[in-house]
Scaffold this motif. Structure first.
Motif, short mmCIF file in Angstrom:
data_model
loop_
_atom_site.label_atom_id
_atom_site.label_comp_id
_atom_site.label_asym_id
_atom_site.label_seq_id
_atom_site.Cartn_x
_atom_site.Cartn_y
_atom_site.Cartn_z
N GLY A 47 0.58 -0.73 0.08
CA GLY A 47 -0.20 -0.11 -0.01
C GLY A 47 0.61 1.32 -0.50
O GLY A 47 -0.23 2.41 -0.29
N GLY A 48 1.82 1.20 0.80
CA GLY A 48 3.12 2.76 0.59
C GLY A 48 3.15 2.52 -0.73
O GLY A 48 3.47 4.12 -1.36
N MET A 49 3.66 1.97 -2.29
CA MET A 49 3.92 2.55 -3.36
C MET A 49 4.67 2.23 -3.91
O MET A 49 5.11 2.30 -5.47
N HIS A 87 -3.00 3.79 -22.05
CA HIS A 87 -3.31 2.63 -21.91
C HIS A 87 -2.27 1.99 -21.23
O HIS A 87 -1.42 1.61 -22.83
N LEU A 88 -1.70 1.53 -20.33
CA LEU A 88 -0.30 0.44 -19.90
C LEU A 88 -0.15 -0.95 -20.78
O LEU A 88 -1.44 -1.90 -21.12
N THR A 89 0.93 -0.71 -21.85
CA THR A 89 1.04 -2.71 -22.08
C THR A 89 1.92 -3.13 -21.83
O THR A 89 1.86 -4.35 -21.53
N VAL A 132 -1.34 3.56 -11.70
CA VAL A 132 -0.25 2.31 -11.12
C VAL A 132 -0.79 0.97 -10.55
O VAL A 132 -0.11 0.30 -10.83
N ALA A 133 -2.01 0.66 -10.64
CA ALA A 133 -2.76 -0.08 -10.49
C ALA A 133 -2.67 -1.19 -11.69
O ALA A 133 -2.07 -2.72 -11.59
N ASP A 134 -2.28 -0.96 -12.92
CA ASP A 134 -2.13 -1.44 -13.68
C ASP A 134 -0.78 -2.01 -14.25
O ASP A 134 -0.60 -3.24 -14.36
N ALA A 135 0.40 -1.24 -13.42
CA ALA A 135 1.64 -1.94 -13.23
C ALA A 135 1.62 -2.70 -12.81
O ALA A 135 2.34 -3.57 -12.63
N PHE A 136 0.88 -2.72 -11.04
CA PHE A 136 1.75 -3.22 -10.50
C PHE A 136 0.87 -4.93 -10.92
O PHE A 136 0.98 -5.98 -10.61
N THR A 137 -0.48 -4.56 -11.73
CA THR A 137 -1.40 -5.95 -12.41
C THR A 137 -0.72 -6.55 -13.69
O THR A 137 -0.04 -7.44 -13.92
N LEU A 138 0.14 -5.94 -14.47
CA LEU A 138 0.42 -5.79 -15.90
C LEU A 138 1.81 -6.13 -16.11
O LEU A 138 3.02 -7.36 -16.33
#
Length: 308
Positions: free
Chosen positions: A159-161, A183-185, A291-297
């Motif tokens: 959660g601290g990023m 969007h992130l690829t 940021v959420a996409d980076a953690f997912t992808l």
């Protein structure tokens, strides 16, 4: 309007308190913090007690780390208070959506602030990029975590990023100045072996017109920080530096902006005053989605341990 400031740490002392003190719209009427205080301002250590004892304070500004922020914001909204959120507005997108729904149900204002969008030359950069097709945009956001967050272990906890704590500032500018959504690829996130959040990251984005858009974040860069966004368009070359404070177009500075309110945080507090007066909500979550996409992808890479 009277306002309470919650979480009296470095960002509150350096930015929020001076902005409130200088504002014609606000009076700092209370603080809530386990340790910090502001001279001459009534201090509380219990948030619930402050809300109960000070019903005349209608607005709360939350400067807490992201993880505990939801509970404080939800309690304030249920108590009928307007809420201003330091970036990022929550630990997750779901929290942020829940807070917006709660604010609408209780008919109070809610503001997810992105202070870097208020930097001096961001509006001029946006105008330049709106005028011609984009060919390439590169973000370089490099600084030394030991200087900017000394000893703050929470930023390396879930959660601290991690490096996205400063990196989201860059993403807030990018999502403000680009006329087309991206969007992130792909992404590569580098995690110290002894930490839970990344210390550096490289990202690439899809652009609907085919432009090349990349971002590079580094939290171990010694010396002067680099907070730069570089763009090539069919109309020329743009360099936005110092976190949005300095702009050159084809090597020349644009004409000076008309006189007006200066400073990122004074502008944020002016916008919060306008939202409260209008009964509005501003919960733009575009930077946080990236940021959420980076953690997912993103591809996770383990690197050397980090120690203060």
């Amino acid at each position: 309007m009277e306002i309470a400031l919650v979480g009296i740490g470095k960002i509150a002392v350096d930015q929020h308190v001076p902005a409130i003190d200088a504002s014609p719209d606000w009076k700092l009427a209370a603080t809530v913090s386990r340790h910090g205080t502001v001279d001459g301002v009534p201090a509380y250590t219990d948030f619930t007690a402050m809300l109960q004892e000070r019903p005349e304070i209608r607005v709360v500004s939350l400067c807490l780390p992201p993880v505990p922020r939801f509970a404080y914001a939800a309690e304030a909204i249920r108590a009928g208070r307007h809420v201003m959120l330091e970036k990022p507005p929550g630990a997750t997108l779901s929290e942020c959506h829940a807070l917006e729904a709660l604010a609408r149900a209780h008919r109070v204002s809610l503001y997810a602030t992105w202070h870097s969008r208020q930097a001096e030359q961001v509006a001029a950069a946006r105008a330049f990029l709106a005028a011609a097709p984009l060919k390439r945009l590169e973000v370089r956001w490099r600084e030394d975590v030991r200087h900017w967050h000394p000893g703050q272990d929470w930023i390396f906890e879930p959660g601290g990023m991690g490096v996205f704590d400063p990196g989201i500032n860059a993403l807030s500018i990018v999502t403000e100045i680009l006329p087309d959504p991206i969007h992130l690829t792909t992404a590569e996130l580098r995690f110290p072996e002894n930490r839970q959040t990344p210390i550096s990251a490289d990202m690439a984005f899809f652009h609907p017109q085919g432009a090349e858009v990349t971002a590079h974040f580094d939290w171990l860069a010694e010396g002067a920080p680099e907070w730069t966004i570089e763009a090539e368009t069919e109309a020329g070359y743009m360099l936005l530096e110092d976190g949005g404070a300095k702009l050159t177009i084809d090597g020349a500075a644009p004409e000076a902006a008309p006189p007006g309110l200066t400073g990122e945080y004074p502008r944020l507090y002016a916008q919060m005053a306008a939202l409260v007066q209008a009964g509005g909500i501003d919960m733009d979550l575009a930077p946080m989605r990236h940021v959420a996409d980076a953690f997912t992808l993103g591809r996770r890479v383990s690197v050397a341990p980090f120690h203060w």
